[in-house]
Scaffold this motif. Structure first.
Motif, PDB file in Angstrom:
ATOM      1  N   VAL A   8      11.840   0.018  -3.219  1.00 19.51           N
ATOM      2  CA  VAL A   8      12.748  -1.062  -2.823  1.00 19.51           C
ATOM      3  C   VAL A   8      13.561  -1.556  -4.012  1.00 19.51           C
ATOM      4  O   VAL A   8      13.108  -1.550  -5.148  1.00 19.51           O
ATOM      5  CB  VAL A   8      11.980  -2.271  -2.233  1.00 19.51           C
ATOM      6  CG1 VAL A   8      11.076  -1.821  -1.104  1.00 19.51           C
ATOM      7  CG2 VAL A   8      11.190  -2.992  -3.297  1.00 19.51           C
ATOM      8  N   GLU A  10      12.298   4.400   6.420  1.00 24.29           N
ATOM      9  CA  GLU A  10      12.228   2.953   6.640  1.00 24.29           C
ATOM     10  C   GLU A  10      11.543   2.221   5.488  1.00 24.29           C
ATOM     11  O   GLU A  10      11.530   1.001   5.459  1.00 24.29           O
ATOM     12  CB  GLU A  10      11.526   2.644   7.967  1.00 24.29           C
ATOM     13  CG  GLU A  10      10.061   3.005   8.023  1.00 24.29           C
ATOM     14  CD  GLU A  10       9.831   4.469   8.438  1.00 24.29           C
ATOM     15  OE1 GLU A  10      10.759   5.292   8.231  1.00 24.29           O
ATOM     16  OE2 GLU A  10       8.743   4.783   8.939  1.00 24.29           O
ATOM     17  N   TRP A  11      10.999   2.962   4.542  1.00 29.99           N
ATOM     18  CA  TRP A  11      10.394   2.330   3.363  1.00 29.99           C
ATOM     19  C   TRP A  11      11.325   2.390   2.148  1.00 29.99           C
ATOM     20  O   TRP A  11      10.917   2.098   1.033  1.00 29.99           O
ATOM     21  CB  TRP A  11       9.064   3.013   3.007  1.00 29.99           C
ATOM     22  CG  TRP A  11       7.984   2.743   4.008  1.00 29.99           C
ATOM     23  CD1 TRP A  11       8.031   1.875   5.060  1.00 29.99           C
ATOM     24  CD2 TRP A  11       6.689   3.342   4.046  1.00 29.99           C
ATOM     25  NE1 TRP A  11       6.866   1.902   5.759  1.00 29.99           N
ATOM     26  CE2 TRP A  11       5.998   2.801   5.159  1.00 29.99           C
ATOM     27  CE3 TRP A  11       6.034   4.299   3.262  1.00 29.99           C
ATOM     28  CZ2 TRP A  11       4.709   3.158   5.497  1.00 29.99           C
ATOM     29  CZ3 TRP A  11       4.744   4.650   3.601  1.00 29.99           C
ATOM     30  CH2 TRP A  11       4.089   4.093   4.710  1.00 29.99           C
ATOM     31  N   LEU A  63      14.353   0.739   0.754  1.00 26.77           N
ATOM     32  CA  LEU A  63      15.201  -0.422   0.961  1.00 26.77           C
ATOM     33  C   LEU A  63      16.030  -0.696  -0.292  1.00 26.77           C
ATOM     34  O   LEU A  63      15.483  -0.731  -1.395  1.00 26.77           O
ATOM     35  CB  LEU A  63      14.324  -1.646   1.232  1.00 26.77           C
ATOM     36  CG  LEU A  63      13.917  -2.006   2.671  1.00 26.77           C
ATOM     37  CD1 LEU A  63      14.005  -0.833   3.614  1.00 26.77           C
ATOM     38  CD2 LEU A  63      12.543  -2.635   2.692  1.00 26.77           C
ATOM     39  N   PHE A  82      12.758  -7.881   0.670  1.00 27.50           N
ATOM     40  CA  PHE A  82      12.301  -6.509   0.895  1.00 27.50           C
ATOM     41  C   PHE A  82      10.868  -6.503   1.422  1.00 27.50           C
ATOM     42  O   PHE A  82      10.549  -5.822   2.381  1.00 27.50           O
ATOM     43  CB  PHE A  82      12.376  -5.692  -0.407  1.00 27.50           C
ATOM     44  CG  PHE A  82      13.768  -5.474  -0.893  1.00 27.50           C
ATOM     45  CD1 PHE A  82      14.805  -5.212  -0.001  1.00 27.50           C
ATOM     46  CD2 PHE A  82      14.062  -5.534  -2.242  1.00 27.50           C
ATOM     47  CE1 PHE A  82      16.109  -5.003  -0.444  1.00 27.50           C
ATOM     48  CE2 PHE A  82      15.353  -5.323  -2.698  1.00 27.50           C
ATOM     49  CZ  PHE A  82      16.379  -5.057  -1.804  1.00 27.50           C
ATOM     50  N   ILE A 101      10.615  -7.538   4.987  1.00 29.08           N
ATOM     51  CA  ILE A 101      11.014  -6.456   5.889  1.00 29.08           C
ATOM     52  C   ILE A 101       9.867  -5.472   6.073  1.00 29.08           C
ATOM     53  O   ILE A 101       9.495  -5.111   7.183  1.00 29.08           O
ATOM     54  CB  ILE A 101      12.249  -5.712   5.338  1.00 29.08           C
ATOM     55  CG1 ILE A 101      13.462  -6.647   5.340  1.00 29.08           C
ATOM     56  CG2 ILE A 101      12.531  -4.460   6.169  1.00 29.08           C
ATOM     57  CD1 ILE A 101      14.700  -6.034   4.750  1.00 29.08           C
TER      58      ILE A 101
END
Lengths: 337, 337
Positions: free
Chosen positions: B181, B211-212, B214, B226, B229
């Motif tokens: 992230v 999806e990991w 960011l 982050f 999320i």
DNA sequence: ATGGAAGAATCAAACGTTTTCATTTACTTT
DNA sequence: AAAGTAAATGAAAACGTTTGATTCTTCCAT
């Protein structure tokens, strides 16, 4: 050519066009040195500070910059830190003198001094003399420091009300056993914080304990050491007021290591409100010195000194207590084992 | 007079004494402007950076200073941050151009660019052109950034090995579900870290989850966002690799608020090794970009460019993994509720 | 048409150094 | 002691700009 660049005299359109075309053709850029040599102004401001790595300084630098930028100034950065840290701050001081000289040689329009020797509780006559001498040649402004006698120009945060705010906050929370740790007694800002601390304590009828008054550093490491000393004492405070945020962080880390929870077992307030302060866990209650505002004010004042050639009066900015998470009523077990 | 100051020619002792006496009497100090005008060297280096308030930059500045100081250079500080933060970084970019101009007008001996547009993954042709143009007049050195095509001089930390080090560390600890992230995809340094991250993951036969991954910020605040999320996702990582220390701090704070313990429930590694990193609780495992060394190298290289007028080859410095307290084997409950 | 005034362009001095070149002074050698 | 060399000093040019003074145009009014 100068006239068309600066629009300093009427010039026929035909020649103006001719000139501008040449300028573009040869990518002409004027020589600021030559200009400054003639005009006796450089648009440069020198700022002398002890250590750019200390997060306190970039903050005020930022304020300075913001205000001075649109006035057309640029900054000389003079870091006096002695990086080969042999613990000898003497070297740092000679560097301060060196930079003072370099800056006047470079014909800066003004000088800002920030920290270093101007923070000494008893500045040497030598330094005073030196600065006075420089002042004759170029406007000098002191930030958060002072030099005796000579009516120096300064802008500074009011350390006393800052320390009072912090102390009173702790007292209002119910604390009666409060320690003060950090800083150096021989520095004026530390001294003021200490004085204001004891004054506020006494005003509230509270006793300050000699053995809870520890000084000897502004760093995280020293903060750890301070708490460990406190932990070794027979009687221990329930709250500690730290000379700056860095030592507060140190205290917090050492407390954590000792199994103490902040603020449950121990309340902590820092000083300065550096960015750290809001990033720690828990977030640090502290008093903001409004570095940014101090910086802006300084830039403004210096600008006046340069242009108006007038000694404006000093500016004092009022600190502000920032209550976050590191303080609470003395509910926990305190530092007592 | 010049002769006695600079010892540039033999001079009789009697006259030498006479001169030095006059110098002392009138507190004479030479005018560096005039000297520079003649000698065509100013001993000034301009450094352009995005935001002095970001603790990353003072660190490299410190290294720069340390190395350049005894070579007789002083620094122009050019902060391009748009402090009236309306989120418009366009203003920052025009400031970058402005400073570039100002610096060549002031006849600096060299320019160091640090962050800002040179970090863009796809720098505009306009910028490239501009810098190339400036390079013709004065040596320019890029730190931790690059510009395509023109064989720019640069010194930089090897982002790829840094990211590899961090990723591999997490994997060696036993983590298989790792998130990345922070940063901005459109910046080259972020991109390199990301690429190296996925490469290392794949080399170890691990899957990276879209999806990991960011991005969208380098700040503490964005770090908090982050993690939040991540927390909302059906499947969650046991470790997260942060694009820099600031977002790692943010992640840590958000995790703490969510009742997760670092590193027990979640391992965290940062990037940069800013002073923060060793002050947090727990202390942050991170990869040191050796800012200080980068700075020193840059100063040295620039000095060579100035004096030898020779294009030395680029310098790459190797990052180093600093293992502290924020990483551990994935023993805890992870992020899973 | 001539004088004068206003407008435009050009010249030259000045800012404070450094360095080259020439000149003067001192010293050495035969 | 004279000549030649070495040392010391003085004068002047140059760096690139700005500005005040000067010259040159142009145009209008008497």
């Amino acid at each position: 050519m100068s006239r068309v660049l600066n629009n300093t005299a009427p010039v026929k359109k035909s020649t103006r066009d001719r000139i501008t075309e040449l300028i573009n053709k040869y990518q002409f850029q004027p020589n600021a040195l030559a200009r400054s040599l003639f005009k006796k102004e450089t648009g440069m401001i020198g700022v002398i500070l002890p250590d750019i790595t200390n997060p306190f300084f970039p903050e005020v630098l930022s304020g300075l910059d913001q205000e001075a930028r649109n006035k057309g100034y640029t900054f000389f950065l003079c870091d006096t830190v002695s990086t080969n840290t042999n613990g000898d701050s003497g070297e740092q001081y000679v560097r301060e003198s060196e930079y003072l000289n370099i800056l006047v040689e470079k014909q800066v329009d003004g000088i800002i001094m920030l920290g270093g020797r101007i923070n000494l509780a008893k500045p040497s006559a030598e330094l005073v003399n030196e600065v006075v001498e420089v002042c004759k040649r170029v406007p000098v402004l002191l930030i958060n420091g002072n030099l005796p006698g000579e009516g120096m120009n300064r802008v500074y945060a009011d350390e006393k009300v800052g320390a009072e705010l912090a102390t009173q906050h702790l007292i209002d929370l119910g604390h009666r056993d409060i320690a003060f740790v950090g800083g150096y007694r021989h520095m004026s800002n530390t001294l003021q914080r200490i004085q204001s601390f004891v004054k506020t304590m006494e005003k509230n009828g509270l006793k300050v304990r000699k053995e809870w008054m520890l000084d000897g550093g502004f760093s995280v490491e020293s903060g750890k050491a301070f708490l460990n000393i406190l932990l070794g004492l027979p009687e221990r405070p329930t709250a500690v007021f730290c000379a700056n945020d860095l030592v507060a962080i140190g205290v917090m880390k050492a407390a954590n290591k000792a199994g103490l929870r902040v603020p449950h077992d121990l309340s902590l307030v820092g000083f300065d409100d550096i960015p750290y302060a809001s990033n720690s866990i828990p977030e640090l209650t502290t008093v903001s010195l409004k570095c940014y505002d101090v910086g802006r004010n300084a830039a403004d004042l210096l600008h006046q000194m340069i242009t108006k050639n007038k000694v404006s009066r000093n500016t004092k900015v009022r600190p502000e207590l920032i209550v976050r998470e590191s303080t609470a009523p003395p509910g926990g077990k305190g530092l007592k084992a």
